[in-house]
Design an enzyme around this catalytic site. Sequence first.
Site, mmCIF file in Angstrom:
data_model
loop_
_atom_site.group_PDB
_atom_site.id
_atom_site.type_symbol
_atom_site.label_atom_id
_atom_site.label_comp_id
_atom_site.label_asym_id
_atom_site.label_seq_id
_atom_site.Cartn_x
_atom_site.Cartn_y
_atom_site.Cartn_z
ATOM 1 N N GLU A 55 46.171 30.133 38.048
ATOM 2 C CA GLU A 55 46.075 30.670 39.415
ATOM 3 C C GLU A 55 45.042 29.851 40.170
ATOM 4 O OE1 GLU A 55 44.346 34.720 39.872
ATOM 5 O OE2 GLU A 55 43.424 33.717 41.586
ATOM 6 N N ARG A 106 39.476 24.505 40.401
ATOM 7 C CA ARG A 106 40.722 24.653 39.621
ATOM 8 C C ARG A 106 41.779 23.662 40.089
ATOM 9 N NH1 ARG A 106 41.643 31.087 38.382
ATOM 10 N NH2 ARG A 106 39.748 31.321 37.139
ATOM 11 N N SER A 132 44.561 32.995 45.829
ATOM 12 C CA SER A 132 45.217 34.273 46.086
ATOM 13 C C SER A 132 44.851 34.717 47.485
ATOM 14 C CB SER A 132 44.854 35.316 45.025
ATOM 15 O OG SER A 132 43.561 35.756 45.201
ATOM 16 N N ARG A 149 38.564 28.013 32.264
ATOM 17 C CA ARG A 149 38.934 28.173 33.680
ATOM 18 C C ARG A 149 37.923 28.962 34.508
ATOM 19 N NH1 ARG A 149 43.986 31.796 34.236
ATOM 20 N NH2 ARG A 149 44.830 30.480 32.642
ATOM 21 N N HIS A 150 36.907 29.522 33.870
ATOM 22 C CA HIS A 150 35.917 30.323 34.603
ATOM 23 C C HIS A 150 34.562 29.649 34.604
ATOM 24 C CE1 HIS A 150 38.818 33.622 33.677
ATOM 25 N NE2 HIS A 150 38.517 33.932 34.924
ATOM 26 N N GLU A 199 30.870 35.908 35.730
ATOM 27 C CA GLU A 199 31.993 35.958 34.780
ATOM 28 C C GLU A 199 31.430 35.785 33.383
ATOM 29 O OE1 GLU A 199 35.177 36.380 35.260
ATOM 30 O OE2 GLU A 199 35.638 35.759 37.321
ATOM 31 N N ARG A 253 30.212 34.063 40.698
ATOM 32 C CA ARG A 253 30.835 35.158 39.941
ATOM 33 C C ARG A 253 30.120 35.301 38.606
ATOM 34 N NH1 ARG A 253 36.465 35.998 42.125
ATOM 35 N NH2 ARG A 253 36.044 35.381 44.281
#
Length: 436
Positions: free
Chosen positions: A359, A410, A362, A222-223, A216, A214
């Site tokens: 999170e 995570r 998902s 958290r990323h 990001e 990603r």
Amino acid sequence: MSLPRRLARELKALDGETVRIGGHLEDYRALGGVAFAVVRDGSGSTQVTLKKGVADPALFALFETTPRESVVEVEGVARRSEKSNRGVELFPTAVRVVTAAEVPLPLGVVDKVGADLDTRLNHRVLDLRKPAVRAVFELRAAVLDGFRAAFRSLGFVEVETPKILRQGAEGGATLFPVDYFGGRAFLAQSPQLYKQMLMAADFERVFEIAPAFRAEPSDTIRHITEFSSLDGEMAFIDSAEDLRVTLEEAVARTIAHARTRLTETGNPLVPKLADPPRPFPRIPFATVSEWLGRPGAEIDLGTEDEKRLGEIVQQKLGVPLYYITDFPTSIKAGTFYARRQDANPALTEYFDLGFSGIEIASGGPREHRVDRLLANMASAGVDPASFAGYLEAFRFGMPPHGGWGFGIDRFTWMLAGVPNIRETRLFPRDRYRLEP
Ligand code: AMO
């Protein structure tokens, strides 16, 4: 030195035997008539005891001049001992410096004062020698093993899908382009399209543990730009509940598996691996919005919201793991593959799995009816022509199906209780870090 090499943790059982060990010279202290060296290997450390008048004087000199963290081999007699907190001491007869460490070390391995994370990551190999750091990776390995065992026994087959793609499924902003023989390709953000395609190929239940990339740009705890995604996909589900029950079962079994494994090796993280209360609560997004003080609002959760939600759930329900269900369609508009609720198209059947305010997963049932999928693509502004291979899978008989993406990093991060997600990856990649 022709004896077979022994590990530190084996020595207690080798009382009275002449053995050879090898590892990093962690420490050396001379105290008058006696000197102690500590040699660390992958299993722990050994106290090497040199007594004046007993040990060869040359050995004192050798230890004295050998830099800390050099690789050494020591041959000697192992003796059980109450004096050493390891329960055994090694009385050396021969010592060899295999490779000397440079001086000074850029990062101390046994320093009490903690270095900042950037320094630690810049010198990650030295950092990884610290037992507390190694403990996180033992946990991570047990988590990977635990999930593999759990999903296999739940009837899932492990798959590997391409990581070089023409199209991403999670939106263009976080795609890394790569030059592909003069054309353009992208690194996979998720195995999304392929795991769904396999549902049309009679695979029934698949899982994959693989890197996801990603772009990001955010610099948060958290990323990261390369993470390990545990993806699952199941055909012929009746509802989102089938997915939630399966994922919850796998998570619970994995925590139990990790606890057993880490107990065997005396890992200090064992107390963090308590069985989570089950079933994980299912909290509708509408309730979450209320709890966060904005009833009826359809605003996606930001970092602060998620954190507060974790605290509220802990207060109200006393649990770390919880599902947020029934995400509004307006929030998931870009997620064209997410199925909208037939009875109320303003809601999707999508859910997140939260772990103490983070999170970690998902997913949800997918839209398997091609006409509705095309409509979702149109409203998401996605060109179906770019997804021809994916769409073909829906044209010749696609069963109802669904799945999830679960962040291994995570999850390990939350279990280990370390401050930053980067600490769960050997060599993390982020906006600013491509090395080492
Ligand atoms: P999503 O984009 O929510 O869903 O990602 C799923 C999970 O992957 C982890 N994750 C990350 N971890 C670390 N750093 C990041 N930059 C990062 N981005 C995501 C999180 C997150 O919950 N295709 C869908 C899944 C599906 O519907 O099956 C997807 O990728 O733990």
